[in-house]
Design a protein around this motif. Structure first.
Motif, PDB file in Angstrom:
ATOM      1  N   ILE A 156      -2.762  -3.499  -1.801  1.00 17.69           N
ATOM      2  CA  ILE A 156      -1.669  -2.572  -2.126  1.00 17.69           C
ATOM      3  C   ILE A 156      -1.932  -1.205  -1.510  1.00 17.69           C
ATOM      4  CG2 ILE A 156      -0.508  -1.373  -4.022  1.00 17.69           C
ATOM      5  CD1 ILE A 156      -1.057  -3.850  -5.748  1.00 17.69           C
ATOM      6  N   LYS A 157      -3.177  -0.728  -1.609  1.00 14.24           N
ATOM      7  CA  LYS A 157      -3.530   0.578  -1.053  1.00 14.24           C
ATOM      8  C   LYS A 157      -3.291   0.620   0.444  1.00 14.24           C
ATOM      9  CE  LYS A 157      -5.260   4.583  -2.404  1.00 14.24           C
ATOM     10  NZ  LYS A 157      -4.666   5.349  -3.514  1.00 14.24           N
ATOM     11  N   ASN A 158      -3.655  -0.459   1.140  1.00 15.18           N
ATOM     12  CA  ASN A 158      -3.456  -0.516   2.584  1.00 15.18           C
ATOM     13  C   ASN A 158      -1.973  -0.550   2.944  1.00 15.18           C
ATOM     14  OD1 ASN A 158      -6.219  -0.511   3.003  1.00 15.18           O
ATOM     15  ND2 ASN A 158      -6.380  -2.739   3.139  1.00 15.18           N
ATOM     16  N   MET A 159      -1.181  -1.288   2.174  1.00 14.83           N
ATOM     17  CA  MET A 159       0.252  -1.356   2.460  1.00 14.83           C
ATOM     18  C   MET A 159       0.918   0.000   2.260  1.00 14.83           C
ATOM     19  SD  MET A 159       1.188  -5.060   0.733  1.00 14.83           S
ATOM     20  CE  MET A 159       2.907  -5.074   1.279  1.00 14.83           C
ATOM     21  N   ILE A 160       0.486   0.733   1.228  1.00 10.00           N
ATOM     22  CA  ILE A 160       1.021   2.080   1.012  1.00 10.00           C
ATOM     23  C   ILE A 160       0.612   3.000   2.156  1.00 10.00           C
ATOM     24  CG2 ILE A 160       0.832   4.126  -0.438  1.00 10.00           C
ATOM     25  CD1 ILE A 160       2.674   2.143  -1.682  1.00 10.00           C
ATOM     26  N   ALA A 161      -0.660   2.907   2.555  1.00 10.25           N
ATOM     27  CA  ALA A 161      -1.154   3.765   3.647  1.00 10.25           C
ATOM     28  C   ALA A 161      -0.458   3.444   4.964  1.00 10.25           C
ATOM     29  CB  ALA A 161      -2.668   3.603   3.784  1.00 10.25           C
ATOM     30  N   ASP A 162      -0.181   2.155   5.184  1.00 13.18           N
ATOM     31  CA  ASP A 162       0.488   1.741   6.426  1.00 13.18           C
ATOM     32  C   ASP A 162       2.000   1.900   6.359  1.00 13.18           C
ATOM     33  OD1 ASP A 162      -2.013   1.065   7.318  1.00 13.18           O
ATOM     34  OD2 ASP A 162      -1.813  -1.068   6.857  1.00 13.18           O
ATOM     35  N   GLN A 163       2.506   2.385   5.218  1.00 11.81           N
ATOM     36  CA  GLN A 163       3.951   2.570   5.011  1.00 11.81           C
ATOM     37  C   GLN A 163       4.715   1.276   5.324  1.00 11.81           C
ATOM     38  OE1 GLN A 163       5.135   6.067   7.296  1.00 11.81           O
ATOM     39  NE2 GLN A 163       4.594   7.380   5.574  1.00 11.81           N
ATOM     40  N   PHE A 164       4.306   0.216   4.627  1.00 15.89           N
ATOM     41  CA  PHE A 164       4.962  -1.067   4.798  1.00 15.89           C
ATOM     42  C   PHE A 164       6.472  -0.915   4.591  1.00 15.89           C
ATOM     43  CE2 PHE A 164       6.660  -4.994   2.991  1.00 15.89           C
ATOM     44  CZ  PHE A 164       6.263  -5.919   3.941  1.00 15.89           C
ATOM     45  N   PRO A 165       7.282  -1.386   5.543  1.00 14.96           N
ATOM     46  CA  PRO A 165       8.729  -1.158   5.446  1.00 14.96           C
ATOM     47  C   PRO A 165       9.400  -2.084   4.433  1.00 14.96           C
ATOM     48  CG  PRO A 165       8.224  -2.414   7.430  1.00 14.96           C
ATOM     49  CD  PRO A 165       6.910  -2.053   6.802  1.00 14.96           C
ATOM     50  N   VAL A 166      10.208  -1.487   3.565  1.00 13.41           N
ATOM     51  CA  VAL A 166      10.987  -2.223   2.582  1.00 13.41           C
ATOM     52  C   VAL A 166      12.451  -1.868   2.797  1.00 13.41           C
ATOM     53  CG1 VAL A 166      11.541  -2.420   0.132  1.00 13.41           C
ATOM     54  CG2 VAL A 166       9.158  -2.391   0.862  1.00 13.41           C
ATOM     55  N   PHE A 167      13.298  -2.891   2.850  1.00 12.80           N
ATOM     56  CA  PHE A 167      14.716  -2.636   3.075  1.00 12.80           C
ATOM     57  C   PHE A 167      15.370  -2.207   1.770  1.00 12.80           C
ATOM     58  CE2 PHE A 167      19.192  -3.916   3.498  1.00 12.80           C
ATOM     59  CZ  PHE A 167      19.509  -3.252   4.676  1.00 12.80           C
ATOM     60  N   ASP A 168      15.925  -1.010   1.781  1.00 11.70           N
ATOM     61  CA  ASP A 168      16.582  -0.457   0.604  1.00 11.70           C
ATOM     62  C   ASP A 168      18.058  -0.829   0.636  1.00 11.70           C
ATOM     63  OD1 ASP A 168      17.817   1.277  -1.336  1.00 11.70           O
ATOM     64  OD2 ASP A 168      15.999   2.490  -1.275  1.00 11.70           O
ATOM     65  N   LYS A 169      18.502  -1.598  -0.357  1.00  6.64           N
ATOM     66  CA  LYS A 169      19.883  -2.079  -0.372  1.00  6.64           C
ATOM     67  C   LYS A 169      20.886  -0.966  -0.628  1.00  6.64           C
ATOM     68  CE  LYS A 169      18.558  -6.699  -1.968  1.00  6.64           C
ATOM     69  NZ  LYS A 169      18.669  -7.709  -3.041  1.00  6.64           N
ATOM     70  N   GLU A 170      20.438   0.124  -1.231  1.00  6.51           N
ATOM     71  CA  GLU A 170      21.362   1.218  -1.530  1.00  6.51           C
ATOM     72  C   GLU A 170      21.659   2.052  -0.287  1.00  6.51           C
ATOM     73  OE1 GLU A 170      19.974   3.527  -4.763  1.00  6.51           O
ATOM     74  OE2 GLU A 170      20.067   1.878  -6.227  1.00  6.51           O
ATOM     75  N   ILE A 171      20.615   2.394   0.464  1.00  9.87           N
ATOM     76  CA  ILE A 171      20.826   3.222   1.664  1.00  9.87           C
ATOM     77  C   ILE A 171      21.006   2.375   2.915  1.00  9.87           C
ATOM     78  CG2 ILE A 171      19.567   5.138   0.641  1.00  9.87           C
ATOM     79  CD1 ILE A 171      17.141   4.381   2.309  1.00  9.87           C
ATOM     80  N   LYS A 172      20.862   1.039   2.779  1.00  8.59           N
ATOM     81  CA  LYS A 172      21.092   0.101   3.876  1.00  8.59           C
ATOM     82  C   LYS A 172      20.155   0.345   5.069  1.00  8.59           C
ATOM     83  CE  LYS A 172      24.603  -1.605   1.589  1.00  8.59           C
ATOM     84  NZ  LYS A 172      24.468  -2.899   0.892  1.00  8.59           N
ATOM     85  N   GLN A 173      18.909   0.689   4.781  1.00 13.95           N
ATOM     86  CA  GLN A 173      17.942   0.867   5.860  1.00 13.95           C
ATOM     87  C   GLN A 173      16.529   0.751   5.309  1.00 13.95           C
ATOM     88  OE1 GLN A 173      18.864   4.765   7.369  1.00 13.95           O
ATOM     89  NE2 GLN A 173      17.626   5.811   5.848  1.00 13.95           N
ATOM     90  N   PHE A 174      15.565   0.628   6.227  1.00 11.61           N
ATOM     91  CA  PHE A 174      14.173   0.494   5.806  1.00 11.61           C
ATOM     92  C   PHE A 174      13.624   1.842   5.356  1.00 11.61           C
ATOM     93  CE2 PHE A 174      14.477  -3.312   8.480  1.00 11.61           C
ATOM     94  CZ  PHE A 174      13.848  -4.235   7.664  1.00 11.61           C
ATOM     95  N   ARG A 175      12.694   1.787   4.405  1.00  8.47           N
ATOM     96  CA  ARG A 175      11.961   2.959   3.918  1.00  8.47           C
ATOM     97  C   ARG A 175      10.536   2.523   3.630  1.00  8.47           C
ATOM     98  NH1 ARG A 175      10.966   1.840  -1.163  1.00  8.47           N
ATOM     99  NH2 ARG A 175      12.489   0.774  -2.484  1.00  8.47           N
ATOM    100  N   PRO A 176       9.578   3.472   3.551  1.00  2.53           N
ATOM    101  CA  PRO A 176       8.198   3.096   3.223  1.00  2.53           C
ATOM    102  C   PRO A 176       8.096   2.522   1.810  1.00  2.53           C
ATOM    103  CG  PRO A 176       8.275   5.291   4.197  1.00  2.53           C
ATOM    104  CD  PRO A 176       9.697   4.888   3.930  1.00  2.53           C
ATOM    105  N   MET A 177       7.228   1.551   1.648  1.00 11.94           N
ATOM    106  CA  MET A 177       7.044   0.901   0.346  1.00 11.94           C
ATOM    107  C   MET A 177       6.523   1.892  -0.681  1.00 11.94           C
ATOM    108  SD  MET A 177       4.579  -2.346  -0.598  1.00 11.94           S
ATOM    109  CE  MET A 177       3.117  -1.374  -0.949  1.00 11.94           C
ATOM    110  N   ARG A 178       7.048   1.777  -1.904  1.00 12.08           N
ATOM    111  CA  ARG A 178       6.560   2.552  -3.035  1.00 12.08           C
ATOM    112  C   ARG A 178       5.842   1.612  -3.997  1.00 12.08           C
ATOM    113  NH1 ARG A 178      11.965   5.387  -2.628  1.00 12.08           N
ATOM    114  NH2 ARG A 178      12.781   3.836  -4.095  1.00 12.08           N
ATOM    115  N   TYR A 179       5.071   2.200  -4.904  1.00 14.43           N
ATOM    116  CA  TYR A 179       4.347   1.373  -5.875  1.00 14.43           C
ATOM    117  C   TYR A 179       5.307   0.535  -6.715  1.00 14.43           C
ATOM    118  CZ  TYR A 179       0.096   4.023  -4.827  1.00 14.43           C
ATOM    119  OH  TYR A 179      -0.986   4.573  -4.200  1.00 14.43           O
ATOM    120  N   GLN A 180       6.450   1.087  -7.056  1.00 10.78           N
ATOM    121  CA  GLN A 180       7.391   0.383  -7.915  1.00 10.78           C
ATOM    122  C   GLN A 180       8.036  -0.819  -7.240  1.00 10.78           C
ATOM    123  OE1 GLN A 180      10.015   3.634  -8.784  1.00 10.78           O
ATOM    124  NE2 GLN A 180      11.389   3.172  -7.103  1.00 10.78           N
TER     125      GLN A 180
END
Length: 820
Positions: A156-180
């Motif tokens: 999890i720490k590495n994914m946060i540091a690497d800003q793993f991309p998560v597709f946000d359905k509200e803004i319709k684009q990728f954003r860095p992964m958050r803990y939640q």
């Protein structure tokens, strides 16, 4: 509830209200039998399967079957993983349903392409390294739950540091992964304490609804050990735990020297003997022993909460744990111990000894409390939940943990078995030979229940795999990776999709099913370094990582500010340079530009304003009668009846003045009658009645002002409340011109005439004999009440539209009238 979770009782109820003709019936059912995971609640998936097989797509002569195959939750990589695994392990013989084309998941949602969405298999090899066997046998050696927890935290720490991309359905684009975005799923919550500890070490916010881990928390265990030796210091394990803890801070070598000083007997005797030595360790021991004596005395004199708070204050342990990783949770755990001790003291069982026995009984029974929660599950935290509680939910990133944990076979191995179809079976005991062995019926039951359990666990795994929207990570531990790999390779040359029934039915954890399935993936052997030609055709993307347990023993605690440690140890000022120095200075020197507004209440009473501007006389009662009334009500009745305060007497005087009839001048007879009625109506108490100065009240009505009130009775109002908007500059000179404040007050008596208004305010100040002259008294009273009457005048003039021609204070004590 979906139909696959229906039990026989519910089905019987439904059959009483549905039409008998299925083709023309009135029953609509929806569900997915692959998600039937409530057999422990007597859910019967065969009810669903029987209808699923009988109903036709055209609905001719039977029920109509509608297949909803598309999945709108997950991206293609997640669905490919689920299909690839379950096409190999689930069929009607083992899983109670054929995972065929109709059962496969079909992509229904549209996701933007991502390069990091492949399914990951993360396996921790628990095999001991023979070359480093001595090191691995140390107490710090990780258990499998701890090792897996650290692997998950590091991922999890590495994914946060690497800003793993998560597709946000509200803004319709990728954003860095958050803990939640991350949820850890597990078959049970037994590993929650280990995961919580690993997350603390990596400074990852974590939330789990676990009812375990409180007593095993290091900070709680340390204080409980201290409480044990305060009760009885002759407890070696508890004593050693406290001595090794930061409360005393001894090292292992120092503990060994203490033991060597007296090799036999209790460790506490050795501790007392060693404290007489002349060295630094002996000094620390001597300080601790003196503290222990004080704490033992305190435990006898005071209650538990006083003892525990005293320990926190004297040792600084409460503040110490707050500086550790996960400090908020650790402090909350200690606070919870303090509160629970207070709750225990409220019961019939009190004292330190009984409290410790109470905790020991909880630990023996396996009862526990969840660790204190300082974060809510709605905050930016990594959440952990069971697979059952995740059903129906979806999460961007799912970490499926504990896959190497064995299935729960406790009920199946019971000596007595029950079955809804076959009834009762038990083992047989030969009394003469004293031998117990299973009966044929019990073996049949056991085989049947194993098959049902395996089918249920397959469906649980299916639910878990399909919770992920974008990223699926599967984790587990194996006793020895090479052995597990060799076992899986035994079926790797099979060309049929479905695995042999003997392999699938003999599996005792999820990870074996997953390994037996992935072993024929085209990329599996390339990533583990073995060349195997037989593979199955699939588009599934896979990444396999094998971690050695020893690589997880150490947590990365490197500090980028390591060069500052010498200054901290020497308690010297740390030299600092920063490109944000100016920004920091501006932040700390910031002054709120509208600070004046923070000093102005939106609403104030006349009494509060008067106190801001007037010099008070400590010998006089300058409170309004309304305030006196509130104060009187707060006094207990037994106090009021024994001795009334001056404010309570003033309240009673005011109440009488408010109740007197103004139709004629009152006399002693009418006043006595009024007082009797007020006592009867509970307006005043009998004690207050006795303290009423009737002469002072009657004297007022013989003054010119009192006679005028009687004469102008129709134009007189008593207890007149008002609210008036006042410019704030009259309250605070620095206030803005546009600012206003509401003031509220009560005029005791108001006489309205054609040419203006007369305001009368009754005062209970003690005046007689306190001033050298009448002029001095008037000077003090005008200074004290000038602001009050000025505000009264301004408010009444604005509200009535009439001028206030006279403002009067009447003092009961001296029977004097003071005009303003």
């Amino acid at each position: 509830m979906k139909y696959q979770d229906t039990n026989l009782v519910q089905e019987s109820i439904l059959q009483q209200i549905v039409l008998p003709d299925e083709a023309k019936g009135n029953l609509f059912m929806v569900g997915d039998v692959k998600q039937s995971i409530y057999r422990f609640r007597l859910a019967e998936p065969t009810l669903f399967m029987e209808k699923y097989e009988r109903y036709q797509l055209d609905g001719k002569d039977t029920g109509l079957r509608i297949d909803l195959a598309k999945n709108f939750r997950s991206r293609k990589e997640v669905l490919d993983t689920t299909n690839f695994i379950f096409k190999q392990i689930m069929d009607k013989e083992i899983g109670e349903i054929d995972y065929n084309k109709e059962a496969e998941l079909v992509l229904g949602a549209t996701f933007k392409e991502s390069k990091n969405a492949e399914t990951e298999l993360l396996v921790v090899d628990m095999q001991k390294n023979v070359q480093n066997l001595d090191e691995n046998l140390m107490a710090e050696d990780l258990q499998k739950n701890q090792a897996e927890a650290r692997a998950i935290a590091r991922k999890i720490k590495n994914m946060i540091a690497d800003q793993f991309p998560v597709f946000d359905k509200e803004i319709k684009q990728f954003r860095p992964m958050r803990y939640q975005d991350v949820v850890i799923l597990s078959r049970a919550m037994t590993s929650a304490p280990d995961l919580e500890e690993a997350m603390k070490e990596m400074d990852i916010p974590f939330y789990a609804t676990s009812q375990q881990g409180y007593f095993s928390a290091v900070e709680v265990a340390t204080i409980i050990s201290l409480l044990k030796i305060i009760d009885n210091p002759y407890q070696d394990i508890a004593l050693a735990a406290v001595l090794r803890s930061p409360i005393v801070g001894l090292k292992e070598e120092e503990l060994a020297l203490i033991r060597l000083s007296r090799s036999k007997g209790y460790f506490f005797d050795a501790l007392e003997a060693y404290s007489k030595e002349q060295n630094q360790t002996a000094e620390k021991i001597d300080i601790f022993l003196k503290q222990l004596i004080n704490w033992r005395e305190l435990s006898i004199r005071e209650d538990l909460t006083t003892l525990i708070s005293g320990i926190y204050d004297e040792t600084g342990f409460f503040e110490f744990v707050g500086g550790l990783p996960g400090g908020k949770t650790r402090k909350a755990n200690l606070q919870a111990l303090y509160e629970r001790a207070g709750q225990y003291e409220k019961t019939a069982f009190r004292g330190l000894f009984r409290f410790i026995r109470f905790i020991e009984r909880l630990e023996v029974r396996g009862d526990d409390f969840g660790t204190a929660k300082v974060l809510g599950e709605k905050e930016d935290v990594v959440r952990m939940m069971t697979i059952h509680s995740s059903k129906g939910l979806e999460f961007p990133v799912v970490i499926l943990s504990g896959m190497g944990r064995k299935f729960n076979m406790r009920d199946i191995n019971s000596k007595v078995l029950l079955d809804k179809d076959f009834g009762f079976a038990s083992s047989y005991t030969d009394i003469e030979k004293r031998i117990t062995y299973p009966t044929i019926m019990q073996q049949v039951f056991r085989k049947k229940k194993i098959n049902e359990m395996i089918a249920e666990e397959m469906r649980v795994l299916y639910v878990a795999l399909t919770r992920a929207e974008e990223k699926l990570i599967i984790t587990g531990t194996v006793p020895e990776w090479q052995t597990s790999l060799e076992n899986a390779c035994q079926i790797s040359d099979r060309k049929e999709w479905i695995l042999p029934p003997s392999v699938r039915s003999s599996t005792r954890n999820y990870l074996e099913w997953i390994l037996y399935s992935l072993v024929r993936h085209p990329d599996f052997f390339k990533q583990v370094g073995i060349n195997k030609p037989v593979t199955l055709a699939t588009d599934m993307l896979l990444k396999v990582t094998i971690l050695d347990k020893s690589s997880l023993n150490e947590i990365d605690t490197t500090n980028p500010n390591q060069e500052y440690l010498p200054f901290l140890n020497a308690l010297e000022e740390i030299p600092h340079t920063s490109n944000k120095e100016e920004q920091i200075a501006n932040t700390f020197s910031f002054e709120y530009p509208r600070k004046v507004r923070t000093q102005i209440r939106s609403k104030q009473s006349v009494t509060e304003l008067k106190r801001q501007f007037q010099i008070q006389d400590s010998f006089s009662d300058n409170k309004f009668l309304e305030t006196i009334k509130q104060s009187s009500l707060e006094r207990p009745k037994f106090v009021q009846e024994s001795q009334l305060s001056s404010t309570e007497i003033g309240t009673a005087m005011h109440t009488v003045m408010q109740s007197i009839s103004l139709q004629q001048t009152p006399n002693e007879e009418t006043l006595e009658r009024l007082l009797d009625e007020m006592v009867t109506d509970y307006k005043i108490t009998e004690a207050e009645r006795k303290m009423i100065n009737k002469a002072q009240i009657l004297a007022f009505f013989h003054t010119s002002l009192g006679k005028k009130i009687i004469a102008e009775m129709p134009n007189v109002k008593r207890e007149v409340p008002f609210i008036y908007q006042l410019p704030a500059k009259k309250v605070v000179r620095e206030a803005d011109e546009t600012e206003t404040v509401l003031i509220q007050g009560v005029v005791d008596c108001m006489l309205t005439e054609d040419d203006g208004v007369t305001i009368i305010d009754f005062k209970t100040d003690h005046i007689t004999g306190r001033y050298q002259s009448n002029e001095q008294m008037e000077k003090v009273m005008r200074r004290r009440y000038g602001t009050q009457l000025e505000l009264y005048k301004e408010a009444i003039e604005a509200i009535t539209g009439l001028p206030v021609k006279r403002s009067v204070l009447y003092f009961f004590d001296s029977e004097e009238i003071l005009d303003f």
